[in-house]
Scaffold this motif. Sequence first.
Motif, short mmCIF file in Angstrom:
data_model
loop_
_atom_site.label_atom_id
_atom_site.label_comp_id
_atom_site.label_asym_id
_atom_site.label_seq_id
_atom_site.Cartn_x
_atom_site.Cartn_y
_atom_site.Cartn_z
N MET A 1 0.83 -1.05 -0.47
CA MET A 1 -0.27 0.12 -0.17
C MET A 1 0.81 1.02 -0.21
SD MET A 1 -3.39 0.75 2.62
CE MET A 1 -3.83 -1.05 2.50
N ALA A 2 0.73 1.78 -1.20
CA ALA A 2 1.64 2.96 -1.27
C ALA A 2 1.17 4.29 -0.39
CB ALA A 2 1.66 4.00 -2.42
N LYS A 3 2.07 4.63 0.95
CA LYS A 3 1.67 5.54 2.22
C LYS A 3 1.97 6.80 1.76
CE LYS A 3 -0.68 3.11 4.71
NZ LYS A 3 -1.09 2.47 3.24
N SER A 4 2.93 7.23 0.68
CA SER A 4 3.64 8.12 0.85
C SER A 4 4.49 8.08 -0.67
CB SER A 4 4.68 8.40 1.77
OG SER A 4 6.00 9.37 1.27
N ASN A 5 4.78 9.18 -1.51
CA ASN A 5 5.60 8.61 -2.76
C ASN A 5 6.82 9.04 -2.67
OD1 ASN A 5 3.56 8.23 -4.18
ND2 ASN A 5 2.77 9.99 -4.50
N GLU A 6 7.43 9.30 -1.33
CA GLU A 6 8.78 9.45 -0.88
C GLU A 6 9.53 8.07 -1.82
OE1 GLU A 6 9.04 12.62 1.00
OE2 GLU A 6 10.63 11.49 0.45
N PRO A 7 8.90 6.84 -1.99
CA PRO A 7 9.99 5.70 -2.62
C PRO A 7 10.53 6.44 -4.11
CG PRO A 7 7.89 4.94 -1.35
CD PRO A 7 8.65 6.24 -1.22
N ILE A 8 9.93 7.11 -4.48
CA ILE A 8 10.52 7.53 -6.42
C ILE A 8 11.69 8.09 -6.32
CG2 ILE A 8 8.77 9.03 -6.60
CD1 ILE A 8 10.41 7.14 -9.59
N TRP A 9 11.67 9.20 -4.43
CA TRP A 9 12.28 10.06 -4.77
C TRP A 9 14.51 9.16 -3.91
CZ3 TRP A 9 11.04 13.37 -8.08
CH2 TRP A 9 10.83 13.84 -8.02
N TRP A 10 13.59 8.34 -3.10
CA TRP A 10 14.71 8.06 -2.81
C TRP A 10 15.27 6.95 -4.00
CZ3 TRP A 10 15.63 3.19 -0.40
CH2 TRP A 10 16.44 2.83 0.51
N SER A 11 14.37 5.97 -4.30
CA SER A 11 15.19 5.13 -5.41
C SER A 11 16.02 6.22 -6.72
CB SER A 11 14.32 4.71 -6.09
OG SER A 11 13.47 4.05 -5.35
N LEU A 12 15.61 7.05 -6.63
CA LEU A 12 16.45 8.20 -7.34
C LEU A 12 18.15 8.61 -6.78
CD1 LEU A 12 13.74 9.86 -9.27
CD2 LEU A 12 15.12 8.80 -10.56
N PHE A 13 17.98 9.10 -5.65
CA PHE A 13 18.01 9.89 -4.22
C PHE A 13 19.73 8.47 -4.42
CE2 PHE A 13 20.89 10.47 -1.05
CZ PHE A 13 20.61 9.79 0.25
N SER A 14 19.21 7.40 -4.20
CA SER A 14 20.21 5.92 -3.95
C SER A 14 20.68 5.80 -5.03
CB SER A 14 19.44 5.02 -3.43
OG SER A 14 18.49 4.96 -2.60
N ALA A 15 20.03 5.81 -6.41
CA ALA A 15 20.78 5.13 -7.41
C ALA A 15 21.97 6.33 -8.17
CB ALA A 15 20.24 5.29 -8.48
N GLY A 16 21.58 7.62 -7.99
CA GLY A 16 22.09 8.77 -8.27
C GLY A 16 23.30 8.64 -7.07
N GLY A 17 23.07 8.42 -6.34
CA GLY A 17 24.15 8.42 -5.28
C GLY A 17 25.68 6.77 -4.91
N MET A 18 24.92 5.73 -5.57
CA MET A 18 25.66 5.36 -6.46
C MET A 18 26.68 5.49 -7.83
SD MET A 18 27.70 2.38 -5.19
CE MET A 18 25.59 1.92 -3.92
N VAL A 19 26.13 5.86 -8.46
CA VAL A 19 26.44 6.43 -9.42
C VAL A 19 28.06 7.10 -9.05
CG1 VAL A 19 26.33 7.63 -11.91
CG2 VAL A 19 24.24 5.83 -11.19
N ALA A 20 27.87 8.43 -8.46
CA ALA A 20 28.12 9.44 -8.35
C ALA A 20 29.49 8.98 -7.69
CB ALA A 20 27.40 10.78 -7.28
N ALA A 21 29.02 8.42 -6.49
CA ALA A 21 30.11 7.60 -5.52
C ALA A 21 30.62 6.30 -6.70
CB ALA A 21 29.55 6.39 -4.53
N MET A 22 30.57 5.97 -6.90
CA MET A 22 31.17 4.75 -7.79
C MET A 22 31.95 5.42 -9.62
SD MET A 22 31.43 1.42 -7.69
CE MET A 22 30.92 0.34 -6.55
N ILE A 23 31.33 6.42 -9.78
CA ILE A 23 32.20 6.79 -11.52
C ILE A 23 32.91 8.54 -10.85
CG2 ILE A 23 31.49 7.73 -13.34
CD1 ILE A 23 29.79 4.97 -13.90
#
Lengths: 250, 127, 117
Positions: free
Chosen positions: C1-23
């Motif tokens: 049950m989607a209680k909040s739409n934060e997950p989409i931003w958090w997913s992008l944040f995590s993916a972006g953070g991994m890209v930045a950290a690695m590359i």
Amino acid sequence: MAETMQLEIFRYRPEKESEPTFQTFEVPFREDWVVLDAINHIKDEIDGTLSYRWSCQMGVCGSCGMMINNVPKLSCAVFLKDYYPDKIRIEPLTGFPVERDLIFEMDDFMTKLTDIQPYIIRKEGEERSLEEGEYIQSPAELAHFKQYSMCINCMLCYAACPVYALDSTFAGPAAIALGQRYNMDSRDQGRDARQEVIASHDGIWECTFVGECSAVCPKHVDPAAAIQRAKVSSTVDWFKDVLIPWGKKK
Amino acid sequence: MSTYHRPVSNTWWLKRKTYILFMIRELTSVFVAGYCIFLLVLVYKLTQGADAYGDFMAALKSPISVALHLITLIFVLYHTITWFNLTPKILVLYRGEERIPQGLVAGTFYVGWVVVSVIVAWLVLGA
Amino acid sequence: MAKSNEPIWWSLFSAGGMVAAMIFPILIIITGILVPFGLASDDPLNFERIHTAVTQNNYVKLIFFIVITLPLFHWAHRFRFTLVDVGLKSMSTLISILCYGGAIAGTIASAIVFWNI
């Protein structure tokens, strides 16, 4: 010549002052004394009006949490000798309203603990009757949540959390860790029921992973990790709901 | 009889070293964004022709560019290190009752980082 | 049950953070030290070579696009919470719009640039 040291303690007596003050006490310095011993000495010998919570004196009841030089600690676990000869500043835990002296109002915390539904929840029709015997759980299944069951409700994590200090609607580390303790318990089926609290805007999504909650926890519960793992599982749920909307609804 | 609400200052993060380090970690995101803009400008210059691109590349030799790169590098490295060190908190894996050691989880990311860096360097500089 | 739409931003944040950290570290070393000081093989970032690499292969464009845009969302999410954490919670809706809006604007700008190469 007996050694002494100074404790600068937060005082607030609502019946006679509208603002808190600090009062400095001189206590004997003993190698084996903890801060709680010094405070008990003050109450017994110097000023009986000093109010504070304490009980077990051994770090299991969670009653004696205080800010000691601006760091949340259990006063029964902090030795005077680690600060001697400097003065120690003692205040009530940050983020909570103060009732009197070092006693803070913990109603908000108690509400949050109950809101998380901290008990085994079984789905309709899946309760085991007494005749069916106990729920079987392997040591490996226990290992998955055991860490989160070690919380003594001392609230040091709330005092360390800047998000909670800025906004007390945040569910907070201990409540979420407690929710995870049940979510990860193999006997429990109530994860969806807890998501109302956990996956809401006031739940895990307020957390910015400062990590101080885990740093100050005297029982190594690691609530910060519990929260981040809840973020991952809630995100997976969200994508499942969005991408597979025809999936089974509760 | 009223309870007392202690005010919270907006500079709460200056009060303790751990909070300051946290804030620095959060501010690394500004430098990350800054480098994104830099890369975008680089690609934009590609669309503007060899001369514009060449000027841009020559400007990389300027002291300002080198200084900004070095400062950005320090902050981005701080992001990388804090990021990888937090992975074991999120990636909790068990083998039966034993938890996979946190150092092993973080270490895997560091190794991955070296591998990725070598590949990127090879692709960008050599291949 | 989607209680909040934060997950989409958090997913992008995590993916972006991994890209930045690695590359990002190696890229910064390349554009900030190796190339300006001529420490890499002769002028590897010259116009001909890079222009050819980017235009002849759509995968190169896609990867480049992702490397530029995902970390923007990492910044947006993290910076939004930083501003809230220093006491600007009352403006949190405006802050969210500016931060995520900025990342989206950067993404659109990147898409346009890559489309036009």
